[in-house]
Scaffold this motif. Structure first.
Motif, mmCIF file in Angstrom:
data_model
loop_
_atom_site.group_PDB
_atom_site.id
_atom_site.type_symbol
_atom_site.label_atom_id
_atom_site.label_comp_id
_atom_site.label_asym_id
_atom_site.label_seq_id
_atom_site.Cartn_x
_atom_site.Cartn_y
_atom_site.Cartn_z
ATOM 1 N N ALA A 43 -85.713 7.884 52.985
ATOM 2 C CA ALA A 43 -84.507 7.057 52.960
ATOM 3 C C ALA A 43 -84.252 6.435 54.322
ATOM 4 C CB ALA A 43 -83.304 7.888 52.506
ATOM 5 N N ALA A 44 -84.485 7.195 55.392
ATOM 6 C CA ALA A 44 -84.297 6.670 56.749
ATOM 7 C C ALA A 44 -85.291 5.539 57.024
ATOM 8 C CB ALA A 44 -84.452 7.782 57.780
ATOM 9 N N GLU A 45 -86.528 5.715 56.593
ATOM 10 C CA GLU A 45 -87.536 4.664 56.761
ATOM 11 C C GLU A 45 -87.138 3.418 55.980
ATOM 12 O OE1 GLU A 45 -91.551 5.922 55.909
ATOM 13 O OE2 GLU A 45 -91.374 7.668 57.226
ATOM 14 N N ALA A 46 -86.628 3.624 54.745
ATOM 15 C CA ALA A 46 -86.202 2.487 53.932
ATOM 16 C C ALA A 46 -85.029 1.760 54.585
ATOM 17 C CB ALA A 46 -85.827 2.953 52.520
ATOM 18 N N ARG A 47 -84.078 2.520 55.140
ATOM 19 C CA ARG A 47 -82.949 1.886 55.830
ATOM 20 C C ARG A 47 -83.425 1.091 57.041
ATOM 21 N NH1 ARG A 47 -80.604 6.778 54.537
ATOM 22 N NH2 ARG A 47 -81.020 7.647 56.611
ATOM 23 N N THR A 48 -84.326 1.655 57.811
ATOM 24 C CA THR A 48 -84.855 0.964 58.988
ATOM 25 C C THR A 48 -85.591 -0.311 58.570
ATOM 26 O OG1 THR A 48 -85.047 3.031 60.218
ATOM 27 C CG2 THR A 48 -86.403 1.191 60.980
ATOM 28 N N ALA A 49 -86.408 -0.206 57.533
ATOM 29 C CA ALA A 49 -87.147 -1.376 57.047
ATOM 30 C C ALA A 49 -86.181 -2.454 56.572
ATOM 31 C CB ALA A 49 -88.108 -0.984 55.917
ATOM 32 N N GLU A 50 -85.106 -2.054 55.872
ATOM 33 C CA GLU A 50 -84.121 -3.028 55.393
ATOM 34 C C GLU A 50 -83.374 -3.662 56.563
ATOM 35 O OE1 GLU A 50 -81.885 -5.489 52.963
ATOM 36 O OE2 GLU A 50 -83.805 -4.478 52.641
ATOM 37 N N GLN A 51 -83.052 -2.882 57.572
ATOM 38 C CA GLN A 51 -82.392 -3.440 58.757
ATOM 39 C C GLN A 51 -83.303 -4.446 59.459
ATOM 40 O OE1 GLN A 51 -81.472 0.163 60.868
ATOM 41 N NE2 GLN A 51 -79.496 0.445 59.842
ATOM 42 N N GLU A 52 -84.577 -4.116 59.568
ATOM 43 C CA GLU A 52 -85.531 -5.032 60.190
ATOM 44 C C GLU A 52 -85.668 -6.312 59.361
ATOM 45 O OE1 GLU A 52 -89.052 -2.656 60.617
ATOM 46 O OE2 GLU A 52 -88.272 -1.591 62.376
ATOM 47 N N ARG A 53 -85.697 -6.150 58.037
ATOM 48 C CA ARG A 53 -85.792 -7.313 57.142
ATOM 49 C C ARG A 53 -84.554 -8.194 57.286
ATOM 50 N NH1 ARG A 53 -84.830 -9.448 52.130
ATOM 51 N NH2 ARG A 53 -83.245 -7.949 51.529
ATOM 52 N N GLN A 54 -83.378 -7.570 57.323
ATOM 53 C CA GLN A 54 -82.136 -8.330 57.461
ATOM 54 C C GLN A 54 -82.085 -9.049 58.815
ATOM 55 O OE1 GLN A 54 -79.847 -9.101 55.237
ATOM 56 N NE2 GLN A 54 -80.932 -7.937 53.673
ATOM 57 N N ALA A 55 -82.560 -8.395 59.874
ATOM 58 C CA ALA A 55 -82.599 -9.024 61.194
ATOM 59 C C ALA A 55 -83.541 -10.230 61.192
ATOM 60 C CB ALA A 55 -83.021 -8.010 62.262
ATOM 61 N N ALA A 56 -84.709 -10.070 60.548
ATOM 62 C CA ALA A 56 -85.656 -11.184 60.466
ATOM 63 C C ALA A 56 -85.060 -12.338 59.660
ATOM 64 C CB ALA A 56 -86.967 -10.714 59.836
#
Length: 168
Positions: A43-56
């Motif tokens: 879940a933490a990895e998914a949150r980080t990936a989503e944050q990175e996606r949103q930033a991009a």
């Protein structure tokens, strides 16, 4: 020997009387904790990936907004200059062709009368061909391979050099 809950349970079913309730309970809690920890990590990895996606996506939106707000004044000036230059070129070619036609017609009339003209008359300019050539030259930084009558002497020299003409 393995101490997973499933292994302990199976050993107990197979007749191992040394296994205690505390061992079973600890093995079950350890497995549950490990599974829960793995879920938390995922879940933490998914949150980080989503944050990175949103930033991009935010950066991409900012780039798109900057393009939408781009001032085209400089490009519009160049575009207008190109249109004006192309229009002047076409008008100049049309004037040359009118003069060429007039001279050619007069020469033909005189030659029919048996008079030796003694001068070659240049051919008319093909405006569509020359404009296409101009557009193709503008698309590339390469030196054209064939010279046009409309190229200046400097360009004609570059073309000759590129073709190896006049080189000892």
């Amino acid at each position: 020997m393995s101490d997973t809950y499933t292994d302990l349970r199976q050993r107990m079913i197979d007749g191992d009387t040394t296994i205690t309730a505390a061992q079973l309970d600890k093995a079950r809690r350890d497995e549950e904790f490990a599974g829960l920890q793995a879920e938390a990590d995922a879940a933490a990895e998914a949150r980080t990936a989503e944050q990175e996606r949103q930033a991009a996506l935010a950066a991409l939106r900012a780039d798109a907004q900057a393009l939408a707000e781009k001032d085209f004044a400089e490009l519009q000036k160049h575009y207008r200059t190109a249109v004006d230059s192309l229009r002047a070129l076409r008008q100049g070619m049309a004037a040359f062709n009118r003069d060429q036609y007039r001279v050619q017609a007069e020469a033909s009339r005189r030659l029919l009368d048996g008079e030796d003209f003694g001068q070659e008359i240049p051919a008319q300019l093909n405006a569509e061909f020359e404009v296409d050539r101009l557009i193709n030259e503008a698309k590339s930084t390469a030196i054209p391979w064939h010279a046009s009558r409309l190229h200046d002497e400097e360009t004609r020299a570059l073309i000759a050099e590129a073709r190896g003409e006049g080189v000892a």
